[in-house]
Design a protein around this motif. Structure first.
Motif, mmCIF file in Angstrom:
data_model
loop_
_atom_site.group_PDB
_atom_site.id
_atom_site.type_symbol
_atom_site.label_atom_id
_atom_site.label_comp_id
_atom_site.label_asym_id
_atom_site.label_seq_id
_atom_site.Cartn_x
_atom_site.Cartn_y
_atom_site.Cartn_z
ATOM 1 N N TRP A 238 -31.049 44.047 63.042
ATOM 2 C CA TRP A 238 -30.317 43.208 62.286
ATOM 3 C C TRP A 238 -31.293 42.513 61.096
ATOM 4 O O TRP A 238 -32.342 42.092 61.577
ATOM 5 N N HIS A 239 -31.031 42.845 60.100
ATOM 6 C CA HIS A 239 -31.922 42.324 58.648
ATOM 7 C C HIS A 239 -31.220 42.443 57.534
ATOM 8 O O HIS A 239 -29.839 42.646 57.449
ATOM 9 N N GLN A 240 -31.771 41.575 56.708
ATOM 10 C CA GLN A 240 -31.365 41.643 55.340
ATOM 11 C C GLN A 240 -32.448 42.387 54.551
ATOM 12 O O GLN A 240 -33.624 42.440 54.735
ATOM 13 N N SER B 284 -23.513 48.176 60.902
ATOM 14 C CA SER B 284 -22.544 47.099 61.217
ATOM 15 C C SER B 284 -23.006 45.921 60.258
ATOM 16 O O SER B 284 -24.201 45.687 60.049
ATOM 17 N N LEU C 69 -22.517 41.778 58.815
ATOM 18 C CA LEU C 69 -22.272 40.405 59.122
ATOM 19 C C LEU C 69 -21.511 39.725 57.934
ATOM 20 O O LEU C 69 -22.464 39.754 57.089
ATOM 21 N N ASN D 191 -22.831 33.846 58.486
ATOM 22 C CA ASN D 191 -24.349 33.878 58.548
ATOM 23 C C ASN D 191 -24.434 32.632 59.536
ATOM 24 O O ASN D 191 -23.865 31.688 59.623
ATOM 25 N N HIS E 284 -37.991 36.698 58.526
ATOM 26 C CA HIS E 284 -37.791 38.083 59.472
ATOM 27 C C HIS E 284 -39.015 38.032 60.444
ATOM 28 O O HIS E 284 -40.161 37.740 60.141
ATOM 29 N N TYR F 194 -31.736 38.668 62.290
ATOM 30 C CA TYR F 194 -30.670 37.584 63.032
ATOM 31 C C TYR F 194 -30.761 37.904 64.710
ATOM 32 O O TYR F 194 -31.026 38.918 65.085
ATOM 33 N N GLY G 157 -20.781 41.500 64.258
ATOM 34 C CA GLY G 157 -20.584 42.045 62.680
ATOM 35 C C GLY G 157 -19.289 42.977 62.789
ATOM 36 O O GLY G 157 -18.554 43.009 63.838
ATOM 37 N N LEU H 11 -26.543 40.450 56.127
ATOM 38 C CA LEU H 11 -27.292 40.827 57.248
ATOM 39 C C LEU H 11 -26.421 42.260 57.778
ATOM 40 O O LEU H 11 -25.242 42.300 57.746
ATOM 41 N N HIS H 12 -27.291 43.147 58.283
ATOM 42 C CA HIS H 12 -26.586 44.525 58.861
ATOM 43 C C HIS H 12 -27.463 44.972 59.725
ATOM 44 O O HIS H 12 -28.810 44.670 59.621
ATOM 45 N N CYS H 13 -27.023 45.985 60.579
ATOM 46 C CA CYS H 13 -28.073 46.838 61.535
ATOM 47 C C CYS H 13 -27.335 48.176 61.821
ATOM 48 O O CYS H 13 -26.271 48.306 61.293
#
Length: 252
Positions: A95-97, A127, A129, A134, A162, A174, A180, A198-200
């Motif tokens: 998970w990161h931005q 996936s 979010l 958030n 991060h 995250y 998500g 945020l996504h992964c």
């Protein structure tokens, strides 16, 4: 695009032994065995400009960013088909931005994530979010700064601190339990999200390549921390609501 990817991977396999991190002038990089990154590959394959500056990208970018937009960065992301061998999830992304990979405050930018293969649960799709889900700031989610995710937005959203992932070169932003929304889509689909989203992605447990092309645009040039140079590129795309003269040829 499939031929472009095959050529790029063939070159990478020839140049690298497994599990070796390398850098070819910033154009082609590999982080770990099984995950391949081809950054700004249009410098090697000129026809990729026809995607970056296409009429459909113009419509998307103009709708989100407004009257002014710059092409700033792109990457082809390929996950090898590991089948059941990838038990450790080495082809997954934490998970990161995207803004979390820029280590200073900046204007958020736009990602147009293009599915080059069908995206499924089994082959490691992304996936996301929803930004309204958030996490609140706590000991695991420290906020570095806040900004509007797009120029026309009213509400500002956070960019989180991060941390380094102990098991990969990834950064993690995250640590919650929200799964998500998994993006299941056919080849040719475009997923559009802010660099603050945020996504992964999960591991590729199929036996085939899973490929995506992420093209990024910004309402203002993304600068270096000292503001003396561009962080990546800053090619004008939309100027005063019209396509920039320099890139018109790619829509012909």
């Amino acid at each position: 695009m499939s031929e472009v990817i095959q050529r790029a991977i063939a070159k990478r396999d020839k140049d690298l032994r497994p599990n070796v991190e390398a850098n070819d002038g910033g154009l082609i990089q590999c982080s770990t065995d099984g995950k391949y990154f081809f950054f700004m590959h249009e410098d090697n394959e000129l026809d990729m400009h026809k995607i970056i500056f296409s009429s459909y990208m113009e419509q998307i970018v103009k709708a989100v960013l407004g009257d002014t937009a710059y092409y700033t960065h792109s990457e082809i992301v390929v996950k090898r088909g590991e089948g059941d061998k990838d038990m450790s999830g080495r082809t997954a992304f934490a998970w990161h931005q995207d803004s979390g990979y820029v280590p200073y405050e900046h204007t958020p930018y736009l990602s147009c994530w293009c599915a080059l293969t069908e995206m499924t649960t089994n082959n490691g799709t992304i996936s996301v979010l929803p930004i309204e889900r958030n996490p609140s700031e706590d000991e695991n989610h420290k906020i570095n700064w806040c900004a509007k995710p797009r120029p026309s937005a009213v509400t500002e959203f956070p960019c989180y601190q991060h941390r380094n992932d102990d098991n990969s070169p990834d950064l993690i932003g995250y640590f919650g339990s929200d799964p998500g929304i998994e993006v299941l889509c056919p080849v040719g689909s475009i997923v559009v999200f802010s660099s603050l989203t945020l996504h992964c992605s999960s591991a590729n447990h199929s036996k085939a390549l899973r490929s995506a092309y992420n093209v990024q645009y910004a309402p203002v040039p993304l600068m270096s921390e000292d503001s003396q140079s561009f962080r990546h590129k800053a090619d004008p795309f939309i100027v005063e609501s019209k396509i920039a003269h320099e890139v018109e040829k790619w829509q012909q």
